[in-house]
Design an enzyme around this catalytic site. Structure first.
Site, PDB file in Angstrom:
ATOM      1  N   SER A 115       0.855  -1.184   0.000  1.00 28.70           N
ATOM      2  CA  SER A 115       0.000   0.000   0.000  1.00 28.70           C
ATOM      3  C   SER A 115       0.894   1.238   0.000  1.00 28.70           C
ATOM      4  O   SER A 115       1.734   1.377  -0.882  1.00 28.70           O
ATOM      5  CB  SER A 115      -0.961  -0.021   1.199  1.00 28.70           C
ATOM      6  N   THR A 116       0.756   2.119   0.968  1.00 31.53           N
ATOM      7  CA  THR A 116       1.526   3.362   0.991  1.00 31.53           C
ATOM      8  C   THR A 116       3.029   3.068   0.970  1.00 31.53           C
ATOM      9  O   THR A 116       3.531   2.316   1.794  1.00 31.53           O
ATOM     10  CB  THR A 116       1.185   4.177   2.245  1.00 31.53           C
TER      11      THR A 116
END
Length: 338
Positions: free
Chosen positions: A161-162
């Site tokens: 994700s991030t």
């Protein structure tokens, strides 16, 4: 707690006002300034010393990509890209993420989106608490790369994700050209995933494509789940294939890493699960199911994670067989494949 000081950079006065409105509901964020171009933004960065900058790509004079390069070279700081969801904008945004931007966020399209969505505010807060990591310069992928010298692994599954743009470039960039078939879920808006797959394909030895439903998995290929409306799962132990299907979000996301990991766990094949940097806990429960089914599992360590959320959740659950720094994960996966 000190409020996060935010500088908003966008050539549209309407959009700057909209972004300010999005931040107004978060007591932990203060918009300390607005800039319409790179020249004004550079002056305000020196004058106001913001914690985070939101940056548009398309601006008059110096565009956002060139300005981002200067920020990362002269004063590295967290930058969140706020970009239109167009094909051209998506490609530029992926380049920006590869150049060191913290994360991307689609420009709001309606008053309701501005009022109800707190995603950007959460990204700004997270970015302020994380050191910036700009990706190293890379050359386009070579015509050939070392082979895996074996076929000990049937499927590799990766979730991120991030911070995942940089992490996936690092990991898949270290894969052999004939690596085991690999499926990837990266939390990202749907319009961005095709551009991201194209970028991975240019810089990594295997062939990288955006996944399509019904595709049979083949060695030397990496399949990136489309962002947005569908989950990705792998079906069929003898001839594994991709299935994309519409359903509610799982673990807060669609596509969900948990959905993908759980499908691989059920295949009954030799597999490797890898969970990389990201906010939240998506993938932790699915990685545990993979490990319990006999899969080898790898989690990114805290020191090299942009956000140590997803891999930490998996580690706490006991889902991580080996916790490794980002730079060692590709080699570990290829050793298993050999």
């Amino acid at each position: 707690m000190r409020r996060v000081r935010l500088l908003v950079v966008d050539d549209s006065a309407t959009m700057r006002s909209a972004l300010r409105a999005m931040m107004r509901h978060d007591p932990l964020i203060e918009v300390v300034g607005e800039a319409c171009d790179a020249i004004e933004a550079r002056r305000l960065i020196k004058e106001l010393d913001p914690d985070v900058v939101t940056l548009d790509i398309e601006m008059p004079g110096m565009n956002g990509l060139d300005f981002l390069d200067k920020i990362m070279a002269l004063r590295p700081m967290p930058v969140v890209i706020v970009s239109s969801l167009t094909e051209r904008g998506a490609a530029a945004t992926i380049r920006a993420l590869g150049a060191g931007a913290f994360e991307c966020f689609p420009k709001p399209t309606s008053a309701a989106a501005i009022r109800d969505d707190d995603t950007l505010a959460r990204l700004v807060r997270t970015a302020a608490s994380c050191p910036n990591r700009a990706i190293r310069n890379r050359s386009p992928r070579p015509d050939s790369r070392g082979t895996s010298n074996g076929c000990g692994i049937d499927v590799v599954a990766i979730g991120a994700s991030t911070g995942g743009v940089e992490a996936l470039l690092e990991v898949i960039g270290g894969f052999a050209i004939d690596c085991p078939p690999t499926v990837v879920v990266q939390h990202m808006p749907g319009t961005f995933t095709k551009s991201f797959a194209d970028r991975l394909n240019r810089f990594c030895p295997p062939n990288v494509v955006e996944a399509r439903s019904g595709t049979f998995l083949k060695r030397g290929n990496v399949y990136l789940a489309p962002g947005g409306a569908q989950h990705l799962e792998v079906l069929g132990a003898n001839t594994p294939r991709i299935r994309l299907y519409e359903a509610e979000k799982v673990s807060g996301h669609r596509p969900s890493v948990d959905v993908m990991f759980r499908s691989v766990a059920k295949l009954g094949v030799t597999s490797v699960g890898i969970l990389l940097t990201g906010m939240g806990c998506d993938g932790a429960a699915g990685l545990l199911e993979m490990r319990q089914s006999g899969a080898r599992t790898i989690g990114q360590d805290q020191a090299t994670s942009v956000v140590y959320g997803m891999p930490q959740s998996a580690f706490t659950l006991g889902a991580v067989g080996r916790q490794l720094p980002l730079q060692r994960i590709a080699a570990a996966a290829m050793e298993l494949a050999a």
